[in-house]
Design an enzyme around this catalytic site. Structure first.
Site, short mmCIF file in Angstrom:
data_model
loop_
_atom_site.label_atom_id
_atom_site.label_comp_id
_atom_site.label_asym_id
_atom_site.label_seq_id
_atom_site.Cartn_x
_atom_site.Cartn_y
_atom_site.Cartn_z
N ASN A 10 8.31 4.70 -7.71
CA ASN A 10 9.02 4.69 -8.99
C ASN A 10 10.18 3.71 -8.86
OD1 ASN A 10 10.49 5.16 -11.29
ND2 ASN A 10 11.09 7.25 -10.74
N LYS A 12 12.22 2.68 -11.04
CA LYS A 12 13.37 2.97 -11.93
C LYS A 12 13.81 1.68 -12.64
CE LYS A 12 14.35 6.92 -9.05
NZ LYS A 12 15.29 7.90 -8.54
N HIS A 98 10.74 12.91 -15.59
CA HIS A 98 11.59 12.64 -14.44
C HIS A 98 12.97 13.24 -14.68
CE1 HIS A 98 13.92 10.59 -11.37
NE2 HIS A 98 12.77 10.39 -10.75
N GLU A 100 15.84 12.17 -14.14
CA GLU A 100 16.83 11.26 -14.74
C GLU A 100 16.65 11.20 -16.25
OE1 GLU A 100 15.94 7.98 -12.15
OE2 GLU A 100 16.81 9.11 -10.49
N GLU A 170 10.40 17.18 -7.42
CA GLU A 170 11.55 16.37 -7.02
C GLU A 170 12.83 17.19 -7.21
OE1 GLU A 170 10.46 11.89 -7.30
OE2 GLU A 170 11.43 12.50 -9.17
N GLY A 176 18.00 10.22 -4.42
CA GLY A 176 18.98 9.16 -4.23
C GLY A 176 20.21 9.59 -3.46
N SER A 216 14.47 11.17 -1.63
CA SER A 216 14.88 10.58 -0.35
C SER A 216 13.76 10.54 0.69
CB SER A 216 16.12 11.29 0.21
OG SER A 216 17.21 11.16 -0.70
P1 13P Z 1 14.73 8.42 -4.09
O1 13P Z 1 13.50 8.24 -3.24
O2 13P Z 1 15.54 7.19 -4.25
O3 13P Z 1 15.53 9.62 -3.66
O4 13P Z 1 14.19 8.76 -5.57
C1 13P Z 1 13.21 9.72 -5.75
C2 13P Z 1 12.73 9.66 -7.15
O5 13P Z 1 13.45 9.99 -8.07
C3 13P Z 1 11.37 9.16 -7.39
O6 13P Z 1 10.97 9.40 -8.70
#
Ligand code: 13P
Length: 254
Positions: A10, A12, A98, A100, A170, A176, A216
């Site tokens: 992903n 982003k 997601h 976010e 997640e 992150g 992560s």
């Molecule tokens: P990270 O791997 O940067 O923690 O992000 C995970 C994520 O949100 C994948 O959709």
């Protein structure tokens, strides 16, 4: 057990069109030997790169996905992208729900339900994200939170529709942050998700559903996470932006 192992990147809101093309070209060059019959590698660049990515990925076996879609077919929704538009680029997957999007863009269980239905109607596979926040982990409501996300966001789908779903767990506190759920914490939730899917549909459907872990994931923890019985791969954020790291994570599936 026939479920696929999947590693999806992903991206982003990262990478311009040119940068996306370079990263895909790089990944394509080094991932080839890592794609086996029971494994799938997917990249989810920003919308603006989808059509170009389709051309670059042709014949590679690497899947392509978008990161969101609207639930309406079309209309006066300035700035939004429909499932049909995504499909028209050649993409086959879409990430829905997601954290976010839930946190910053008002995504709710209700909108994720509408989006999943529309996406599947357009022939897309859905990578459906669930996960609890840190406070929900601490107050021990995390099983309830994830179950509600599944019940309200997914379980309106019939069995046939549900066969197009990949679930991604997640935990928001692990995204992150460099904090990864321990393999035991992740396995516990994945087993729970599979149980809930089994109770709503059938055990066979639950056993065929790929459940990915995200938060992560890095080359050095991927293999341990992916070796847990109910963890069928990962949804990767930051580490998916470096071809070598992403492909090393893919290797963790074997
Ligand atoms: P990270 O791997 O940067 O923690 O992000 C995970 C994520 O949100 C994948 O959709």
């Amino acid at each position: 057990m026939t479920r696929l192992k999947i590693v999806a990147g992903n991206w982003k809101m990262h990478k311009t069109l040119e940068e996306s093309q370079s990263l895909i070209t790089e990944i394509r060059g080094i991932v080839r030997d890592e794609i086996r019959s029971n494994t799938k590698v997917i990249v989810c660049p920003p919308y603006i790169a989808l059509a170009a990515a389709t051309r670059l990925l042709e014949g590679t076996g690497i899947g392509l996905g978008a990161q969101n879609c609207h639930f309406e077919e079309q209309g006066a929704f300035t700035g939004e992208i429909s499932a049909g538009m995504i499909k028209s680029t050649g993409a086959e997957y879409v990430i829905i729900g997601h954290s976010e999007r839930r946190q910053y863009f008002g995504e709710t269980n209700e909108t994720t339900a509408l989006k999943s239905k529309t996406a599947i109607r357009h022939g897309l596979h859905v990578i459906f994200c669930v996960g609890e926040t840190l406070s929900q982990r601490e107050d021990k409501s995390y099983f309830r939170v994830v179950e509600a996300q599944l019940q309200e966001g997914l379980f309106h789908l019939d069995r046939k529709e549900f066969s197009h779903i990949v679930i991604a767990y997640e935990p928001v506190w692990a995204i992150g942050t460099g904090l990864t759920a321990s393999p035991e914490q992740a396995q516990e939730m994945h087993a729970y998700i599979r149980k809930v899917v089994g109770m709503h549909y059938t055990d066979e459907i639950a056993n065929n559903t790929s459940i990915l872990y995200g938060g992560s994931v890095k080359p050095d923890n991927a293999q341990t996470l992916f070796s847990q019985g109910d963890i069928d791969g990962g949804l990767i954020g930051g580490a998916a932006l470096k071809a070598r790291d992403f492909v090393d994570i893919v290797k963790g599936m074997h």
